[in-house]
Scaffold this motif. Structure first.
Motif, PDB file in Angstrom:
ATOM      1  N   GLY A 102      -5.137 -12.881   1.612  1.00 49.91           N
ATOM      2  CA  GLY A 102      -5.112 -11.970   2.750  1.00 49.91           C
ATOM      3  C   GLY A 102      -3.901 -11.069   2.659  1.00 49.91           C
ATOM      4  N   TYR A 103      -4.103  -9.819   3.016  1.00 54.53           N
ATOM      5  CA  TYR A 103      -2.983  -8.871   3.055  1.00 54.53           C
ATOM      6  C   TYR A 103      -2.161  -9.112   4.305  1.00 54.53           C
ATOM      7  CZ  TYR A 103      -5.522  -6.114  -0.467  1.00 54.53           C
ATOM      8  OH  TYR A 103      -6.169  -5.676  -1.592  1.00 54.53           O
ATOM      9  N   TYR A 104      -0.867  -8.814   4.234  1.00 55.55           N
ATOM     10  CA  TYR A 104      -0.025  -8.815   5.424  1.00 55.55           C
ATOM     11  C   TYR A 104       1.008  -7.708   5.289  1.00 55.55           C
ATOM     12  CZ  TYR A 104       3.498 -11.618   2.836  1.00 55.55           C
ATOM     13  OH  TYR A 104       4.416 -12.079   1.926  1.00 55.55           O
ATOM     14  N   ASN A 105       1.611  -7.341   6.410  1.00 57.12           N
ATOM     15  CA  ASN A 105       2.481  -6.174   6.481  1.00 57.12           C
ATOM     16  C   ASN A 105       1.648  -4.908   6.266  1.00 57.12           C
ATOM     17  OD1 ASN A 105       4.965  -4.879   6.917  1.00 57.12           O
ATOM     18  ND2 ASN A 105       5.288  -4.658   4.727  1.00 57.12           N
ATOM     19  N   GLY A 106       0.431  -4.944   6.762  1.00 54.61           N
ATOM     20  CA  GLY A 106      -0.531  -3.852   6.627  1.00 54.61           C
ATOM     21  C   GLY A 106      -1.873  -4.439   6.246  1.00 54.61           C
ATOM     22  N   CYS A 107      -2.947  -3.883   6.756  1.00 55.23           N
ATOM     23  CA  CYS A 107      -4.306  -4.376   6.496  1.00 55.23           C
ATOM     24  C   CYS A 107      -4.451  -5.840   6.897  1.00 55.23           C
ATOM     25  CB  CYS A 107      -4.715  -4.169   5.039  1.00 55.23           C
ATOM     26  SG  CYS A 107      -4.735  -2.441   4.530  1.00 55.23           S
ATOM     27  N   ASP A 108      -3.661  -6.267   7.889  1.00 53.86           N
ATOM     28  CA  ASP A 108      -3.701  -7.659   8.338  1.00 53.86           C
ATOM     29  C   ASP A 108      -5.133  -8.048   8.692  1.00 53.86           C
ATOM     30  OD1 ASP A 108      -1.025  -7.041   8.163  1.00 53.86           O
ATOM     31  OD2 ASP A 108      -0.472  -8.006  10.033  1.00 53.86           O
ATOM     32  N   ILE A 112      -7.741 -15.097  -8.878  1.00 57.78           N
ATOM     33  CA  ILE A 112      -7.523 -13.992  -7.948  1.00 57.78           C
ATOM     34  C   ILE A 112      -6.881 -12.869  -8.744  1.00 57.78           C
ATOM     35  CG2 ILE A 112      -6.290 -13.225  -5.884  1.00 57.78           C
ATOM     36  CD1 ILE A 112      -6.740 -16.044  -4.763  1.00 57.78           C
ATOM     37  N   GLU A 113      -7.489 -11.688  -8.670  1.00 56.71           N
ATOM     38  CA  GLU A 113      -7.003 -10.514  -9.390  1.00 56.71           C
ATOM     39  C   GLU A 113      -6.471  -9.516  -8.361  1.00 56.71           C
ATOM     40  OE1 GLU A 113     -10.233 -10.152 -12.915  1.00 56.71           O
ATOM     41  OE2 GLU A 113     -11.027  -9.853 -10.892  1.00 56.71           O
ATOM     42  N   THR A 114      -5.326  -8.891  -8.653  1.00 51.20           N
ATOM     43  CA  THR A 114      -4.777  -7.944  -7.689  1.00 51.20           C
ATOM     44  C   THR A 114      -4.027  -6.805  -8.352  1.00 51.20           C
ATOM     45  OG1 THR A 114      -3.549  -7.743  -5.607  1.00 51.20           O
ATOM     46  CG2 THR A 114      -2.576  -9.154  -7.295  1.00 51.20           C
ATOM     47  N   THR A 115      -4.105  -5.675  -7.725  1.00 51.09           N
ATOM     48  CA  THR A 115      -3.223  -4.547  -7.987  1.00 51.09           C
ATOM     49  C   THR A 115      -2.682  -4.145  -6.626  1.00 51.09           C
ATOM     50  OG1 THR A 115      -4.289  -3.739  -9.992  1.00 51.09           O
ATOM     51  CG2 THR A 115      -3.131  -2.105  -8.655  1.00 51.09           C
ATOM     52  N   LEU A 116      -1.376  -4.180  -6.498  1.00 55.04           N
ATOM     53  CA  LEU A 116      -0.722  -3.785  -5.254  1.00 55.04           C
ATOM     54  C   LEU A 116       0.068  -2.518  -5.534  1.00 55.04           C
ATOM     55  CD1 LEU A 116       0.592  -7.292  -4.125  1.00 55.04           C
ATOM     56  CD2 LEU A 116      -1.484  -6.117  -3.352  1.00 55.04           C
ATOM     57  N   LYS A 117      -0.341  -1.418  -4.899  1.00 53.02           N
ATOM     58  CA  LYS A 117       0.373  -0.157  -5.108  1.00 53.02           C
ATOM     59  C   LYS A 117       0.168   0.745  -3.907  1.00 53.02           C
ATOM     60  CE  LYS A 117      -3.235   2.249  -7.697  1.00 53.02           C
ATOM     61  NZ  LYS A 117      -3.511   3.053  -8.856  1.00 53.02           N
ATOM     62  N   ASN A 118       1.172   1.565  -3.659  1.00 51.57           N
ATOM     63  CA  ASN A 118       1.080   2.522  -2.574  1.00 51.57           C
ATOM     64  C   ASN A 118       0.074   3.596  -2.953  1.00 51.57           C
ATOM     65  OD1 ASN A 118       3.082   1.047  -1.364  1.00 51.57           O
ATOM     66  ND2 ASN A 118       4.683   2.567  -1.621  1.00 51.57           N
ATOM     67  N   PRO A 119      -0.806   3.965  -2.028  1.00 51.58           N
ATOM     68  CA  PRO A 119      -1.806   4.982  -2.344  1.00 51.58           C
ATOM     69  C   PRO A 119      -1.171   6.360  -2.500  1.00 51.58           C
ATOM     70  CG  PRO A 119      -1.939   4.357  -0.029  1.00 51.58           C
ATOM     71  CD  PRO A 119      -0.940   3.455  -0.664  1.00 51.58           C
ATOM     72  N   THR A 120      -1.589   7.081  -3.537  1.00 50.68           N
ATOM     73  CA  THR A 120      -1.118   8.453  -3.742  1.00 50.68           C
ATOM     74  C   THR A 120      -2.209   9.449  -3.386  1.00 50.68           C
ATOM     75  OG1 THR A 120      -1.760   8.302  -6.063  1.00 50.68           O
ATOM     76  CG2 THR A 120       0.539   7.790  -5.523  1.00 50.68           C
ATOM     77  N   GLN A 162      -5.125   0.452   1.932  1.00 51.70           N
ATOM     78  CA  GLN A 162      -4.529   1.771   1.699  1.00 51.70           C
ATOM     79  C   GLN A 162      -3.265   1.946   2.537  1.00 51.70           C
ATOM     80  OE1 GLN A 162      -5.960   3.575  -0.795  1.00 51.70           O
ATOM     81  NE2 GLN A 162      -7.266   1.782  -0.923  1.00 51.70           N
ATOM     82  N   VAL A 163      -2.371   0.951   2.492  1.00 53.90           N
ATOM     83  CA  VAL A 163      -1.134   0.972   3.258  1.00 53.90           C
ATOM     84  C   VAL A 163       0.038   0.806   2.296  1.00 53.90           C
ATOM     85  CG1 VAL A 163       0.213  -0.262   5.011  1.00 53.90           C
ATOM     86  CG2 VAL A 163      -2.235   0.047   5.326  1.00 53.90           C
ATOM     87  N   ASP A 164       1.089   1.581   2.501  1.00 53.09           N
ATOM     88  CA  ASP A 164       2.286   1.458   1.668  1.00 53.09           C
ATOM     89  C   ASP A 164       2.929   0.083   1.840  1.00 53.09           C
ATOM     90  OD1 ASP A 164       1.972   4.054   0.804  1.00 53.09           O
ATOM     91  OD2 ASP A 164       3.704   4.861   1.874  1.00 53.09           O
ATOM     92  N   ASN A 165       3.438  -0.456   0.742  1.00 49.39           N
ATOM     93  CA  ASN A 165       4.250  -1.677   0.716  1.00 49.39           C
ATOM     94  C   ASN A 165       3.547  -2.898   1.295  1.00 49.39           C
ATOM     95  OD1 ASN A 165       6.451  -0.203  -0.433  1.00 49.39           O
ATOM     96  ND2 ASN A 165       6.854   0.602   1.610  1.00 49.39           N
ATOM     97  N   VAL A 166       2.233  -2.968   1.123  1.00 49.03           N
ATOM     98  CA  VAL A 166       1.485  -4.113   1.625  1.00 49.03           C
ATOM     99  C   VAL A 166       1.826  -5.348   0.794  1.00 49.03           C
ATOM    100  CG1 VAL A 166      -0.599  -3.797   0.205  1.00 49.03           C
ATOM    101  CG2 VAL A 166      -0.777  -4.849   2.470  1.00 49.03           C
ATOM    102  N   PRO A 197      -6.477   9.281  -1.294  1.00 53.04           N
ATOM    103  CA  PRO A 197      -7.413   8.375  -0.623  1.00 53.04           C
ATOM    104  C   PRO A 197      -8.133   7.444  -1.617  1.00 53.04           C
ATOM    105  CG  PRO A 197      -7.601  10.579   0.279  1.00 53.04           C
ATOM    106  CD  PRO A 197      -6.697  10.675  -0.927  1.00 53.04           C
ATOM    107  N   GLY A 198      -8.086   6.143  -1.327  1.00 49.28           N
ATOM    108  CA  GLY A 198      -8.773   5.161  -2.162  1.00 49.28           C
ATOM    109  C   GLY A 198      -7.998   4.691  -3.380  1.00 49.28           C
ATOM    110  N   SER A 199      -6.753   5.130  -3.535  1.00 49.45           N
ATOM    111  CA  SER A 199      -6.011   4.774  -4.752  1.00 49.45           C
ATOM    112  C   SER A 199      -4.959   3.693  -4.518  1.00 49.45           C
ATOM    113  CB  SER A 199      -5.324   6.013  -5.328  1.00 49.45           C
ATOM    114  OG  SER A 199      -4.260   6.438  -4.477  1.00 49.45           O
ATOM    115  N   GLY A 200      -5.043   2.975  -3.415  1.00 52.00           N
ATOM    116  CA  GLY A 200      -4.037   1.961  -3.105  1.00 52.00           C
ATOM    117  C   GLY A 200      -4.357   0.607  -3.702  1.00 52.00           C
ATOM    118  N   SER A 201      -4.074  -0.436  -2.959  1.00 49.07           N
ATOM    119  CA  SER A 201      -4.192  -1.818  -3.427  1.00 49.07           C
ATOM    120  C   SER A 201      -5.638  -2.298  -3.428  1.00 49.07           C
ATOM    121  CB  SER A 201      -3.355  -2.730  -2.533  1.00 49.07           C
ATOM    122  OG  SER A 201      -1.997  -2.340  -2.566  1.00 49.07           O
TER     123      SER A 201
END
Length: 159
Positions: free
Chosen positions: A113-119, A80-88, A147-151, A90-94
């Protein structure tokens, strides 16, 4: 009096910044009854199964269940590969995905699965023909964005 007002304003500003600081948590569930969940980034092991919270973006991290047959970077196993970051913008988030691109190969049922946003946004891979996984580098349609902060992200093995 002015000094007190400046100190009060500075403390309020620091508290505001602290409350709005970026953070992301990766949570593991291992239902396999064996193996050790690993979270790595930049060659460093960040977690061996416990929750990991980054204070800021988590860039290019990988996760897999080390069953004794995986390489140091999950070679031979479901990755599983991930980048988790707040979008700065459109389209630049997790973004998170499952990879079976060689030298990675299906090893155990894996999902996220994402939680605390994009559930509800995520993917599961239950076999080597998994349609929700990368099998070759061009399979970009399997990436799951948020595209949600602090997901946060939950990763499950053998569910």
């Amino acid at each position: 009096m002015l000094f007190t007002a400046i100190v009060t304003a500075a403390l309020a500003s620091a508290a505001f910044v602290g409350v709005n600081a970026e953070s992301h948590t990766v949570h593991f569930v291992n239902n396999c009854g064996r193996g050790t969940p690993l979270l790595k980034a930049g060659g460093a092991t960040l977690s061996t199964g416990g929750d990991y919270t980054s204070n800021g973006p988590l860039i290019s991290a990988i996760a897999f269940l080390q069953t004794g047959s995986c390489g140091d970077n999950g070679e031979g196993c479901t990755l599983i590969e991930t980048t988790l970051k707040n979008p700065t913008s459109p389209g630049s988030g997790s973004s998170t995905d499952i990879s079976l691109i060689p030298p990675h190969a299906f090893s155990v049922t894996s999902g996220f699965g994402y939680y605390n946003g994009c559930d509800g946004a995520g993917a599961d891979c239950t076999n080597a023909n998994c349609p929700t996984a990368f099998h070759q580098p061009g399979d970009t349609g399997v990436q799951v964005a948020c595209q949600v902060d602090n997901v946060n992200l939950a990763i499950t093995f053998c569910d």
